[in-house]
Design an enzyme around this catalytic site. Structure first.
Site, short mmCIF file in Angstrom:
data_model
loop_
_atom_site.label_atom_id
_atom_site.label_comp_id
_atom_site.label_asym_id
_atom_site.label_seq_id
_atom_site.Cartn_x
_atom_site.Cartn_y
_atom_site.Cartn_z
N HIS A 37 -4.17 0.15 1.85
CA HIS A 37 -2.83 -0.02 2.39
C HIS A 37 -1.76 0.43 1.39
O HIS A 37 -0.82 1.15 1.73
CB HIS A 37 -2.63 -1.50 2.78
N ASP A 50 -4.57 -3.60 -8.94
CA ASP A 50 -3.76 -4.07 -10.07
C ASP A 50 -4.54 -4.03 -11.39
O ASP A 50 -4.03 -3.57 -12.42
CB ASP A 50 -3.10 -5.43 -9.82
N ASP A 106 -0.38 -3.92 7.71
CA ASP A 106 -1.79 -3.60 7.83
C ASP A 106 -2.37 -4.59 8.85
O ASP A 106 -1.64 -5.45 9.35
CB ASP A 106 -2.41 -3.82 6.44
N ASP A 143 4.22 -10.04 1.15
CA ASP A 143 4.79 -10.92 2.18
C ASP A 143 4.81 -12.38 1.78
O ASP A 143 5.30 -13.22 2.54
CB ASP A 143 4.00 -10.75 3.49
N ASP A 144 4.29 -12.71 0.60
CA ASP A 144 4.32 -14.11 0.18
C ASP A 144 5.16 -14.29 -1.08
O ASP A 144 4.92 -15.19 -1.88
CB ASP A 144 2.89 -14.64 -0.05
C1 UD1 Z 1 -3.78 -10.52 -5.33
C2 UD1 Z 1 -2.43 -10.33 -6.00
C3 UD1 Z 1 -1.68 -9.22 -5.28
C4 UD1 Z 1 -2.50 -7.93 -5.27
C5 UD1 Z 1 -3.90 -8.20 -4.76
C6 UD1 Z 1 -4.77 -6.96 -4.91
C7 UD1 Z 1 -1.49 -12.33 -7.02
C8 UD1 Z 1 -0.72 -13.57 -6.84
N1 UD1 Z 1 -1.66 -11.55 -5.92
O1 UD1 Z 1 -3.61 -10.78 -3.96
O2 UD1 Z 1 -0.43 -8.97 -5.91
O3 UD1 Z 1 -1.87 -6.96 -4.47
O4 UD1 Z 1 -4.50 -9.29 -5.44
O5 UD1 Z 1 -5.46 -6.90 -6.05
O6 UD1 Z 1 -1.93 -12.03 -8.11
N2 UD1 Z 1 -2.84 -7.32 2.62
C9 UD1 Z 1 -3.07 -6.11 3.26
N3 UD1 Z 1 -4.24 -5.91 3.91
C10 UD1 Z 1 -5.22 -6.86 3.96
C11 UD1 Z 1 -4.99 -8.08 3.28
C12 UD1 Z 1 -3.79 -8.28 2.62
O7 UD1 Z 1 -2.21 -5.24 3.22
O8 UD1 Z 1 -6.24 -6.63 4.58
C13 UD1 Z 1 -1.56 -7.50 1.88
C14 UD1 Z 1 -0.89 -8.83 2.10
O9 UD1 Z 1 -0.02 -8.78 3.20
C15 UD1 Z 1 -0.14 -9.03 0.80
C16 UD1 Z 1 -1.02 -8.33 -0.24
O10 UD1 Z 1 -1.88 -7.46 0.50
O11 UD1 Z 1 1.11 -8.40 0.85
C17 UD1 Z 1 -1.85 -9.32 -1.08
O12 UD1 Z 1 -2.59 -10.14 -0.25
P1 UD1 Z 1 -2.78 -11.72 -0.47
O13 UD1 Z 1 -3.57 -12.25 0.65
O14 UD1 Z 1 -1.50 -12.35 -0.78
O15 UD1 Z 1 -3.75 -11.71 -1.73
P2 UD1 Z 1 -3.60 -12.21 -3.24
O16 UD1 Z 1 -4.80 -12.96 -3.58
O17 UD1 Z 1 -2.28 -12.84 -3.48
MN MN Z 2 -0.61 -13.23 -2.45
#
Ligand code: UD1
Ligand code: MN
Length: 440
Positions: free
Chosen positions: A184, A285, A138, A206-207
């Site tokens: 996404h 979620d 994304d 990705d993390d």
């Molecule tokens: C938290 C949750 C995650 C969940 C998200 C949505 C934890 C540790 N993480 O995200 O599992 O999916 O809330 O409720 O509980 N991403 C996009 N587009 C964007 C921004 C991010 O696709 O504009 C993707 C990132 O690459 C990543 C995922 O979304 O794979 C979650 O993003 P991250 O920034 O890691 O947010 P968390 O706070 O960990």
């Molecule tokens: Mn995360």
């Protein structure tokens, strides 16, 4: 005839020779054994050293063999792949796919550290054919796109096309990120199931780091997920998976949980068909945890997590990461789940055995548990009567104290299982429990 005489003579001679040697050696005195304790001790020490050297050598040998086997497997997989492409199979033709293929769908956005997650996923992957890795990006971030492109045909790379700002209610502006994530997810899951035609998927972000037995875990639990309609996911995550709260000797232990853990999880196409038509616009979620989506279904989760997040900086703030997430232990053992009988996880078996086992344990109160009262009890139960009880006890024992739609993290029928001071504690409602209260 002459030959036979010769053979007979040779036999007699050999027999005589052996007999003489035997008689001579029989009468010889055994070598003198020096029995003084000091020399005995030093000889024993010597033997001990030799043995431990031998053990070390064996270990090295075993490591070498494992490495060679791994390389061989990789080579064989490559050869098979070459054969497939020679026979004209087109990778963009998704038809006729083996129903047992389990793709791993990885969500990426703007973090170049996606390589850490990908390197690990690729290095533990036993077969590229059985576990294709789909990276969905994304956010249109160039540097991240370059990192992903660097993996060539080791992965399948797709890009979420709609980079417009999503419609977000005014008071949720600062949570805009969650709307993008949900969009996404919806798009990429449709790609995986509907465009590419896969029958199940493992979802990662990705993390996330993964454990060596990540693939084995999901492969072995897939038949259970398919068979048991009261299950809707398998997750790699234990929300209470910190050191001290888990039994490090029980890496093969799995549970059912009514809480949707996320963070490395598998679903089947059937579930996606059901959810996709009403997919969440944000906070996907927590949306899944709502009773109308969950419909009383459970997930399988491990005693020790098979994923670990290293994403301190992301859409949510890093506070939760520093206070909680970074302490979750990633399993390091390679458990061969494929060789294990996992039928205890099927609802009928589980509800009979697990629930019975829990309510058979002796009950202690919170002080007794904290003080390690009656150490001979290896499993004990602590009863909570209401939400306040649960909150108080979980704070004192160090487990997660929050609820989503009334379900405590990792609970099954209200029961949360964890270790405390070296023994198993079940934080459990009364045996007459009748369901979760979404108001909790
Ligand atoms: C938290 C949750 C995650 C969940 C998200 C949505 C934890 C540790 N993480 O995200 O599992 O999916 O809330 O409720 O509980 N991403 C996009 N587009 C964007 C921004 C991010 O696709 O504009 C993707 C990132 O690459 C990543 C995922 O979304 O794979 C979650 O993003 P991250 O920034 O890691 O947010 P968390 O706070 O960990
Ligand atoms: Mn995360």
């Amino acid at each position: 005839m002459r030959n036979q005489v010769f053979v007979a003579l040779a036999c007699i001679c050999s027999f005589l020779w052996v007999t003489i040697i035997f008689i001579l050696s029989k009468d010889r005195a055994p070598p003198q054994v020096l029995l003084d304790p000091q020399s005995l001790e030093s000889r024993l020490k010597n033997v001990e050293e030799q043995l431990s050297r031998q053990i070390e050598d064996n270990k090295k040998l075993l490591e070498n063999i494992t490495q060679v086997r791994h390389k061989l497997e990789v080579k064989l997989a490559e050869e098979r792949r070459e054969k497939v492409s020679v026979s004209g199979a087109d990778e963009s033709n998704y038809e006729g796919k083996n129903d047992n293929v389990i793709p791993v769908l990885l969500f990426a956005c703007n973090r170049v550290s996606v390589n850490k997650a990908l390197d690990e996923l690729i290095s533990y992957r036993p077969s590229k054919e059985k576990y294709p890795i789909i990276v969905s990006q994304d956010c249109g971030h160039k540097e991240t796109a370059n990192v992903i492109a660097g993996y060539g045909d080791q992965i399948i790379s797709i890009k979420q096309p709609d980079l417009s700002e999503p419609q977000v209610p005014a008071k949720e502006k600062k949570f805009r990120g969650y709307f993008k994530i949900a969009r996404h997810y919806g798009w990429a899951l449709n790609q995986t199931f509907n465009t590419m035609g896969y029958k199940q998927v493992i979802i990662v972000e990705d993390d996330l780091e993964v454990s060596p037995d990540f693939y084995q875990y999901f492969s072995a639990t897939l038949p259970i997920l398919r068979e048991d309609k009261s299950l809707w996911c398998v997750s790699a995550w234990n929300d209470n998976g910190k050191a001290g709260l888990i039994d490090e000797n029980a890496a093969d232990l799995l549970y059912r949980t009514d809480f949707f853990p996320g963070l490395g999880w598998m679903i089947t196409k059937d579930l996606w068909d059901e959810l996709s038509v009403k997919w969440a616009r944000s906070y996907w979620d927590d949306w899944m945890r709502e009773p109308v989506q969950r419909k009383n279904r459970a997930c399988i989760r491990p005693e020790i997590s098979r994923t670990k997040t290293f994403g301190k900086i992301g859409v949510s703030n890093g506070l939760f990461f520093d206070k909680h997430l970074k302490f979750i232990v990633l399993n390091s053992k390679n458990i061969t789940f494929m060789d294990k009988d996992l039928s205890y996880l099927l609802k009928d078996n589980y509800d009979k055995r697990y629930i019975e086992d829990v309510y058979k344990t002796d009950m202690l109160n919170i002080q007794e548990i904290r003080q390690g009262f009656r150490p001979e009890l290896k499993e004990v139960r602590l009863t909570y009567r209401n939400r306040e009880d649960f909150r108080r006890y979980s704070k004192q024992l160090g487990i997660m104290d929050d609820f989503k739609s009334g379900v405590p993290r990792m609970a099954y029928r209200g029961i949360v299982s964890f270790m405390y001071k070296g023994r198993r504690v079940y934080l459990a409602p009364g045996a007459n429990w009748s369901g979760y209260d979404p108001k909790w």
